[in-house]
Design an enzyme around this catalytic site. Structure first.
Site: not given
Length: 303
Positions: A39, A67, A81, A173
């Site tokens: 993103d 991540y 988000d 997310r």
């Protein structure tokens, strides 16, 4: 022309397509692709493939990823988000650190995850984020994903910082959303950094400006990893025979009887193949039923 993989550190504000466009300019070639969208507000490792390396795009996209995420509890948004519209807020003062840690770690393993509306997944030929921008919300099918492990770095409510290793197709997310739902306060992702994918880590990644500087210094090749780097953990087989070379260089399958006496491929499903001159041909796999070694992915030849 460059052939291989470049470990790019995607900074905030860039789309993955922006990075590819800029890398085409830096590399001076059109055949460039990426291996897994990040993103715009996310940062971290984005593997860019060039030349023959683009044949790796599908394989690298399918790999596990790691991540580092910041979860904001008590806030729900339509994008899951901080870029979206706030839908609901809740008081998190009643939560304890122990409750939060237990909820986060409960997602380790397989679980059915519903992807976000703001995602590139297609439904009836249209991407979900396009429908979302039209004000439409549709029912999404859940997908079975795998959370291999979670390491909680800190809990300073309303924020939780954790590292997560997961399978392809996982939306962090949505993981943040689901953790918030489990704690009955809602949640969204505040920040995200991809630290590892396809065997490449953030420590060895380079920003676009760093890559541009290498180009200006005529040192760009230092940042391009050979295609075979991706398969370094697979056993290797070297032809050592001119007749076999001809089969391999044309991307043909072969049998044990084609190999020189006493020189057979490893007894594993996948292995790297080189011709007698040491050139990397590609990855082959063995079929017990057919008694045949067949190419899984060929990198020699072509553009």
């Amino acid at each position: 022309m460059y052939d291989g993989i470049i470990n790019v550190y995607k900074e905030k504000g860039y789309t993955s397509h922006d990075v590819v466009a800029k890398m085409r300019g830096i590399l001076g070639q059109k055949k460039v692709g990426h291996t897994g969208t990040l993103d715009p507000e996310a940062e971290g490792v984005l593997l860019v493939c060039a030349g023959k390396g683009t044949r790796l795009c599908d394989m690298l996209t399918d790999t596990d990823k790691t991540y580092r995420a910041v979860l904001l509890l008590g806030v729900e948004t339509d994008t899951e988000d901080m870029t979206g519209t706030v839908l609901r807020t809740a008081d998190v003062s009643g939560l304890t650190e122990e409750e939060v840690k237990k909820a986060v770690l409960s997602f380790v393993g397989e679980y059915e995850q519903v992807p976000p509306m703001y995602s590139a997944l297609k439904v009836n030929g249209k991407r979900l984020y396009e429908l979302a921008r039209e004000g439409k919300t549709i029912e999404r099918k859940s997908r079975r994903i795998q959370i291999h492990g979670i390491e909680i770095e800190s809990v300073k409510l309303p924020e939780v910082v954790f590292s997560v290793s997961c399978s392809k197709g996982t939306y962090i997310r949505s993981l943040c959303r689901d953790i918030g739902e489990k704690l009955f306060v809602g949640g969204c992702m505040k920040a995200l950094t991809r630290t590892k994918t396809g065997g490449f880590s953030m420590d060895e990644s380079r920003t676009l400006s760093e890559l541009q500087k290498l180009k200006e210094e005529d040192r760009l090749s230092e940042a391009v990893f050979p295609v075979e780097t991706v398969f370094a953990k697979l056993p290797a087989f070297h032809s050592g025979d001119g007749n076999l070379d001809r089969l391999l260089q044309n991307g043909n399958p072969f049998r044990k009887e084609h190999c020189p006496a006493g020189k057979e491929p490893p007894e594993t499903s996948l292995f790297r193949v080189y011709d007698s001159a040491g050139a990397f041909i590609g990855v082959y796999e063995y079929s017990e039923d057919k008694k045949l070694y067949s190419p899984r992915k060929i990198f020699l030849g072509g553009n």
